[in-house]
Design a protein around this motif. Structure first.
Motif, PDB file in Angstrom:
ATOM      1  N   ILE A 119       0.846  -1.205   0.000  1.00 21.34           N
ATOM      2  CA  ILE A 119       0.000   0.000   0.000  1.00 21.34           C
ATOM      3  C   ILE A 119       0.879   1.252   0.000  1.00 21.34           C
ATOM      4  N   ILE A 120       1.905   1.257   0.844  1.00 13.90           N
ATOM      5  CA  ILE A 120       2.823   2.403   0.884  1.00 13.90           C
ATOM      6  C   ILE A 120       3.465   2.617  -0.483  1.00 13.90           C
ATOM      7  N   HIS A 121       3.891   1.519  -1.072  1.00 15.21           N
ATOM      8  CA  HIS A 121       4.538   1.607  -2.381  1.00 15.21           C
ATOM      9  C   HIS A 121       3.588   2.195  -3.420  1.00 15.21           C
ATOM     10  N   LEU A 122       2.337   1.729  -3.415  1.00 12.04           N
ATOM     11  CA  LEU A 122       1.365   2.242  -4.388  1.00 12.04           C
ATOM     12  C   LEU A 122       1.124   3.740  -4.184  1.00 12.04           C
ATOM     13  N   ILE A 123       0.958   4.146  -2.935  1.00 12.90           N
ATOM     14  CA  ILE A 123       0.726   5.573  -2.667  1.00 12.90           C
ATOM     15  C   ILE A 123       1.879   6.406  -3.239  1.00 12.90           C
ATOM     16  N   ASN A 124       3.091   5.967  -2.968  1.00 14.26           N
ATOM     17  CA  ASN A 124       4.247   6.726  -3.447  1.00 14.26           C
ATOM     18  C   ASN A 124       4.337   6.747  -4.968  1.00 14.26           C
ATOM     19  N   ASN A 125       4.037   5.611  -5.585  1.00 10.57           N
ATOM     20  CA  ASN A 125       4.096   5.586  -7.047  1.00 10.57           C
ATOM     21  C   ASN A 125       3.009   6.447  -7.674  1.00 10.57           C
ATOM     22  N   VAL A 126       1.826   6.417  -7.100  1.00 16.07           N
ATOM     23  CA  VAL A 126       0.754   7.281  -7.602  1.00 16.07           C
ATOM     24  C   VAL A 126       1.195   8.739  -7.476  1.00 16.07           C
ATOM     25  N   GLY A 127       1.777   9.061  -6.332  1.00 17.61           N
ATOM     26  CA  GLY A 127       2.280  10.423  -6.120  1.00 17.61           C
ATOM     27  C   GLY A 127       3.283  10.826  -7.191  1.00 17.61           C
ATOM     28  N   SER A 128       4.216   9.932  -7.510  1.00 18.61           N
ATOM     29  CA  SER A 128       5.244  10.384  -8.452  1.00 18.61           C
ATOM     30  C   SER A 128       4.697  10.548  -9.869  1.00 18.61           C
ATOM     31  N   VAL A 129       3.604   9.868 -10.196  1.00 16.83           N
ATOM     32  CA  VAL A 129       2.968  10.091 -11.506  1.00 16.83           C
ATOM     33  C   VAL A 129       2.118  11.367 -11.477  1.00 16.83           C
ATOM     34  N   VAL A 130       1.254  11.457 -10.478  1.00 14.02           N
ATOM     35  CA  VAL A 130       0.291  12.565 -10.417  1.00 14.02           C
ATOM     36  C   VAL A 130       0.992  13.910 -10.227  1.00 14.02           C
ATOM     37  N   ASN A 131       1.963  13.927  -9.324  1.00 10.92           N
ATOM     38  CA  ASN A 131       2.548  15.215  -8.940  1.00 10.92           C
ATOM     39  C   ASN A 131       3.311  15.906 -10.062  1.00 10.92           C
ATOM     40  N   LYS A 132       3.710  15.138 -11.086  1.00 10.11           N
ATOM     41  CA  LYS A 132       4.428  15.822 -12.175  1.00 10.11           C
ATOM     42  C   LYS A 132       3.621  15.829 -13.474  1.00 10.11           C
ATOM     43  N   ASP A 133       2.348  15.509 -13.385  1.00 11.80           N
ATOM     44  CA  ASP A 133       1.501  15.510 -14.579  1.00 11.80           C
ATOM     45  C   ASP A 133       0.984  16.925 -14.827  1.00 11.80           C
ATOM     46  N   PRO A 134       1.407  17.548 -15.937  1.00 15.82           N
ATOM     47  CA  PRO A 134       1.015  18.948 -16.187  1.00 15.82           C
ATOM     48  C   PRO A 134      -0.492  19.118 -16.371  1.00 15.82           C
ATOM     49  N   ASP A 135      -1.198  18.061 -16.787  1.00 17.76           N
ATOM     50  CA  ASP A 135      -2.659  18.164 -16.907  1.00 17.76           C
ATOM     51  C   ASP A 135      -3.318  18.412 -15.563  1.00 17.76           C
ATOM     52  N   VAL A 136      -2.640  18.032 -14.517  1.00 16.01           N
ATOM     53  CA  VAL A 136      -3.258  18.036 -13.185  1.00 16.01           C
ATOM     54  C   VAL A 136      -2.952  19.323 -12.426  1.00 16.01           C
ATOM     55  N   GLY A 137      -1.710  19.739 -12.498  1.00 17.79           N
ATOM     56  CA  GLY A 137      -1.325  20.976 -11.802  1.00 17.79           C
ATOM     57  C   GLY A 137      -1.674  20.930 -10.337  1.00 17.79           C
ATOM     58  N   ASP A 138      -2.312  21.998  -9.881  1.00 18.46           N
ATOM     59  CA  ASP A 138      -2.671  22.115  -8.460  1.00 18.46           C
ATOM     60  C   ASP A 138      -3.900  21.283  -8.081  1.00 18.46           C
ATOM     61  N   LEU A 139      -4.573  20.729  -9.074  1.00 17.44           N
ATOM     62  CA  LEU A 139      -5.855  20.071  -8.761  1.00 17.44           C
ATOM     63  C   LEU A 139      -5.677  18.859  -7.859  1.00 17.44           C
ATOM     64  N   LEU A 140      -4.535  18.228  -7.963  1.00 19.64           N
ATOM     65  CA  LEU A 140      -4.310  17.052  -7.128  1.00 19.64           C
ATOM     66  C   LEU A 140      -2.827  16.867  -6.861  1.00 19.64           C
ATOM     67  N   LYS A 141      -2.512  16.735  -5.596  1.00 19.36           N
ATOM     68  CA  LYS A 141      -1.151  16.361  -5.206  1.00 19.36           C
ATOM     69  C   LYS A 141      -1.280  15.189  -4.247  1.00 19.36           C
ATOM     70  N   VAL A 142      -0.361  14.261  -4.345  1.00 18.41           N
ATOM     71  CA  VAL A 142      -0.391  13.082  -3.472  1.00 18.41           C
ATOM     72  C   VAL A 142       0.921  13.023  -2.702  1.00 18.41           C
ATOM     73  N   ILE A 143       0.810  13.111  -1.397  1.00 27.05           N
ATOM     74  CA  ILE A 143       1.990  13.242  -0.544  1.00 27.05           C
ATOM     75  C   ILE A 143       2.058  12.073   0.417  1.00 27.05           C
ATOM     76  N   PHE A 144       3.211  11.429   0.498  1.00 25.59           N
ATOM     77  CA  PHE A 144       3.436  10.466   1.588  1.00 25.59           C
ATOM     78  C   PHE A 144       4.489  11.036   2.520  1.00 25.59           C
ATOM     79  N   LEU A 145       4.084  11.355   3.722  1.00 28.80           N
ATOM     80  CA  LEU A 145       5.021  11.925   4.697  1.00 28.80           C
ATOM     81  C   LEU A 145       5.755  10.803   5.407  1.00 28.80           C
ATOM     82  N   GLU A 146       7.077  10.908   5.357  1.00 29.90           N
ATOM     83  CA  GLU A 146       7.929   9.880   5.955  1.00 29.90           C
ATOM     84  C   GLU A 146       7.827   9.896   7.478  1.00 29.90           C
ATOM     85  N   ASP A 147       7.930   8.730   8.077  1.00 28.47           N
ATOM     86  CA  ASP A 147       8.160   8.606   9.517  1.00 28.47           C
ATOM     87  C   ASP A 147       7.126   9.364  10.373  1.00 28.47           C
TER      88      ASP A 147
END
Ligand code: HBZ
Length: 831
Positions: A621-649
């Motif tokens: 689950i942690i891995h999926l969250i992080n991978n989704v984040g790395s796709v979504v967060n740099k997708d120019p179609d999305v911009g500010d509309l969605l960011k996915v953050i996994f806070l460490e520790d």
């Protein structure tokens, strides 16, 4: 107290009492003195760490005074004490709390300022005391705070782990565990090298006759490990009461460091013995809600329980009272089943060491203990193989068999026609291998059993413990809904909101009686108040955004809706439902036209939490969250509309930053699985709304704040069984929305599809035990409502204010008062 000092010395002692600092100048002097003498550092190279250390030492000096007096007062008044036995105390940082409780923060702030330091930086130097996994451990910490603040004579007993819960690093999207060695410098603990207890393991039992011809059991042989006490002061808020948390550390018994071996050149094996002993208190087991049955864990439990009971009994014996008065002086609360051996150990002390008759002893034992259950999950219910007991604690196993025998005899008398009942309730499970059922032992050995929220307390009485309700009657079972300390979780974590609340409710008294928050309700329609409220939330979000930028180098928009799920990662808590929902949102955004996108409410989905190192699915689950984040967060179609953050520790000190910054938090466990939840209370108290299921304390939060102020969705607990039953094994129909999400995952959009196959097939092919597919659509629909309602900020803020105004019930002070009255029969000690 003074009268106890002999007359000739009294003056010398009393006139030289150390009073600690009283103003800024005195505080500065203390800090400089500690830097230069205690720490032996020059003030010319005093960095933040040294300044923290000196500040902590100066406050510690203040605490010690109150601490000593409190302990003396409790001893002289011979008051009944409550002993809270917990394998976990998730304390977090202590300095800020100490400053608050001795009312010295303003002094420290200006003094540190003059010395060239910012108080926030100094507070930030402290390592978290992370001696716990999650809710259970943090609850114990909130309880200590409340017991001290309410002037109850209370001690906590636990283990002094050399390593707390591991630190989590995320590397390439995966969790990596790093040891948490936190004891480098810990100003809050006092080693008591003179308070030690020798603890026995293994060996055998020999029966013999005493002088009166009575058979006595002698537990002989085996090995001995020494427990050393380390004490931590627990200050109360706005009271001098300062209680004690005693943590035991293991070391080789003095005779055991074998000088024989040492001298004959077997230096290595003699050191090995030493290390074996120290292993007992070396690490906290990192599982939450899972019992793994390791021998070392049982050793930890007995070591801690035996040392604590020896200490408690030793203190009682000093009072020279009769044994039957023991429960008038001592109440012991079992925080889950981890300390259940205490029941057996006290019985053993009374019959084997003190020579009481079985029945007399057993009456004392059951009048002393109370047991709190924190889970109904079958995989979390502790069981130990009989063989392991036989080997490690042979005398205790005999006593358990006797407890069980007498218990089953009484059951048989009452239910002569129900043969099945005996095997169902037996403390010994007749399986291969035979197991000791710790929860049953805890029930039989206690006078009260409580759950931690209404639904949970109902569930334990109707499911896992229902036979025991028949046997003992409903009176033995009760509910005490969890609570949280408003000192740490509102005042410390959210100082500006606390100040605003204080300005409207008549000062900081609300921190002592949280129900006075209800005065806020009259300001709901006050526009200026709402504006101030919203500004504070925004500032807290800016603070979190900065933290995200500094740790992950991701920019998030503080005006977006901050949607937070931070807690241990567990399938029953359903972070997978959340991330599937995030993927769904992402796919929708991708399909939208530029026009449609403009109408969307921007969101930041924030996750945090540790997976148990051996819990493979949680790590996926942690891995999926992080991978989704790395796709979504740099997708120019999305911009500010969605960011996915996994806070460490994620830990206590990070919670103090994250929780005040939330607009919406997720408490979305499958109904009937989350016993209570306590972060749900923290989020609402900090002016955030909840999206949640009808589970745990969400239900009572809804009752208190009103259902119009919470986003509830999903299956009800009474329907869970049937739904699970209906899920045919093999292919399981999922609706089109969820199917799209699965297609995206299996197409490899978020990295190698094989990595996430198990997450998908758990839902689609393997019975969907946690009902993700059943709840998915109503979750999505409810998230849509959230988006809509968030657009109306005035209304949103009103909901937040109303909710906070109605949260008074969830103070751990209320909770502790209920324990004190209904379970412990204990009074506060006036100061
Ligand atoms: O205790 C939690 C419950 O899951 C949560 O719903 C509740 O609010 C909280 C306080 O009552 N339980 C835990 O945190 N449990 C553990 O951490 C745990 C640790 C070791 C174990 C079993 C459970 O062996």
């Amino acid at each position: 107290v003074e009268a106890s000092i002999p007359e000739p010395q009294r003056e010398a002692w009393t006139k030289n009492q150390f009073d600690g600092f009283k103003n800024k100048d005195e505080f500065e002097k203390e800090v400089v003195r500690h830097v230069e003498t205690t720490l032996a550092r020059s003030m010319f190279n005093c960095d933040d760490v040294a300044a923290y250390s000196a500040t902590a030492l100066a406050f510690r000096d203040r605490l010690i005074k109150d601490w000593n007096k409190t302990q003396q007062r409790q001893t002289f008044t011979d008051s009944k004490r409550i002993y809270y036995l917990s394998l976990e105390f998730l304390m977090g940082r202590a300095l800020d709390n100490a400053m608050l409780n001795v009312k010295g923060k303003d002094i420290a702030k200006s003094a540190l300022d003059e010395l060239g330091f910012r108080i926030e930086d100094i507070i930030g130097q402290e390592n978290d005391a992370a001696l716990g996994n999650g809710g259970l451990g943090r609850l114990a910490a909130c309880f200590l705070d409340s017991m001290a603040s309410l002037n109850y004579p209370a001690w906590g007993y636990g283990l002094r782990y050399r390593y707390g819960i591991f630190k989590q690093e995320i590397i390439d999207g995966y969790q990596v565990e790093v040891p948490d060695y936190w004891l480098d410098f810990n100003p809050w603990e006092f080693p008591r090298h003179d308070v030690t207890v020798d603890i026995q393991f293994y060996g055998h039992v020999r029966k013999s006759q005493d002088a009166n011809g009575k058979t006595v059991a002698n537990w002989e042989g085996g090995e001995t490990v020494t427990a050393v006490a380390y004490d931590m002061p627990i200050p109360g808020y706005d009271t001098p009461s300062t209680n004690n948390l005693r943590l035991w550390s293991s070391k080789a018994a003095s005779g055991e460091f074998d000088f024989q071996k040492f001298n004959s050149g077997e230096y290595e094996s003699s050191v090995a013995d030493q290390q074996r002993a120290e292993t007992i208190s070396a690490v906290l087991y990192p599982n939450d809600n899972l019992d793994r049955g390791k021998e070392l864990r049982l050793k930890q439990q007995y070591f801690w329980v035996a040392a604590s009971l020896y200490d408690i009994v030793r203190r009682f014996k000093k009072s020279k009272r009769a044994w039957r008065e023991f429960p008038d002086q001592v109440a012991i609360q079992l925080n889950d089943t981890h300390p259940t051996l205490a029941v057996v150990e006290l019985q053993r002390i009374l019959i084997d060491k003190e020579g009481l008759e079985w029945d007399e002893a057993w009456a004392i034992v059951t009048a002393t203990f109370g047991y709190t259950n924190h889970t109904v999950l079958p995989e979390a219910l502790e069981k130990w193989p009989v063989g392991l007991f036989q080997h490690l604690l042979p005398r205790h196993l005999q006593i358990i068999y006797d407890i069980n025998l007498f218990f089953l005899q009484s059951v048989e008398k009452r239910f002569p026609d129900d043969r099945d009942m005996l095997s169902r309730v037996s403390i010994i499970e007749e399986s291969q291998p035979k197991m000791v059922r710790m929860a049953y032992l805890a029930i039989v050995g206690s006078h009260k059993v409580n759950g931690v929220a209404e639904l949970h307390s109902d569930l334990i009485q109707t499911t896992i413990f229902k036979d025991f309700v028949k046997i003992y009657g409903a009176d033995k079972f009760t509910n005490v809904t969890n609570g949280i300390t408003p000192r740490r979780w509102l005042h410390q974590a959210n100082p500006r909101l606390s100040e605003l609340i204080a300005s409207k409710t008549g000062g900081y008294d609300y921190l002592k009686d949280l129900t006075t928050l209800n005065k806020l309700e009259q300001y709901v329609d006050d526009k200026a108040f709402r504006k101030e409220w919203a500004e504070i939330k925004y500032a807290n979000k800016v603070r979190l955004a900065k933290y995200i930028k500094s740790t992950l180098d991701i920019t998030v928009n503080p005006a977006a809706l901050f949607d937070v799920q931070v807690k241990r990662i567990h399938e029953y808590k359903r972070q997978q439902l959340n991330i599937f929902g995030v993927i769904y949102r992402y796919l929708q955004i991708k399909e939208m036209s530029a026009e449609e996108r403009k109408k969307q409410a921007p969101r930041v989905s924030i996750f945090g939490g540790k997976a148990a190192p051996g819990y493979w699915m949680a790590k996926q689950i942690i891995h999926l969250i992080n991978n989704v984040g790395s796709v979504v967060n740099k997708d120019p179609d999305v911009g500010d509309l969605l960011k996915v953050i996994f806070l460490e520790d994620y830990n206590v000190s990070k919670a103090e930053i994250i929780i005040p910054a939330s607009d919406l938090s997720e408490h979305i466990s499958t109904a009937g699985t989350e016993a209570s939840g306590t972060s749900n209370m923290k989020f609402v108290l900090n002016g955030g709304l909840i999206i949640g299921t009808c589970d745990g304390a969400n239900i009572e939060i809804t009752r208190e704040i009103g259902q119009e102020n919470i986003f509830l969705f999903g299956t009800l607990s009474e329907d869970v069984e049937d739904l699970r039953h209906n899920h045919t094994y093999g292919k399981h129909a999922v609706d089109s929305g969820l199917q799209k999400v699965f297609d995206a995952i299996t197409s490899g959009k978020f990295g190698d599809a094989n990595d996430f196959g198990a997450l998908v097939s758990a839902v689609r092919d393997h019975g969907d035990y946690y009902l993700v597919s059943d709840d998915f659509q109503s979750y999505i629909d409810t998230q849509k409502m959230v988006d809509e309602e968030y657009k109306n900020q005035e209304e949103w803020v009103s909901k937040c204010i109303r909710s906070v105004a109605r949260m008074g019930f969830f103070s751990s002070d209320r909770c502790i008062n209920e324990y004190a009255e209904e379970i412990w029969n204990i009074e506060p000690l006036a100061v």
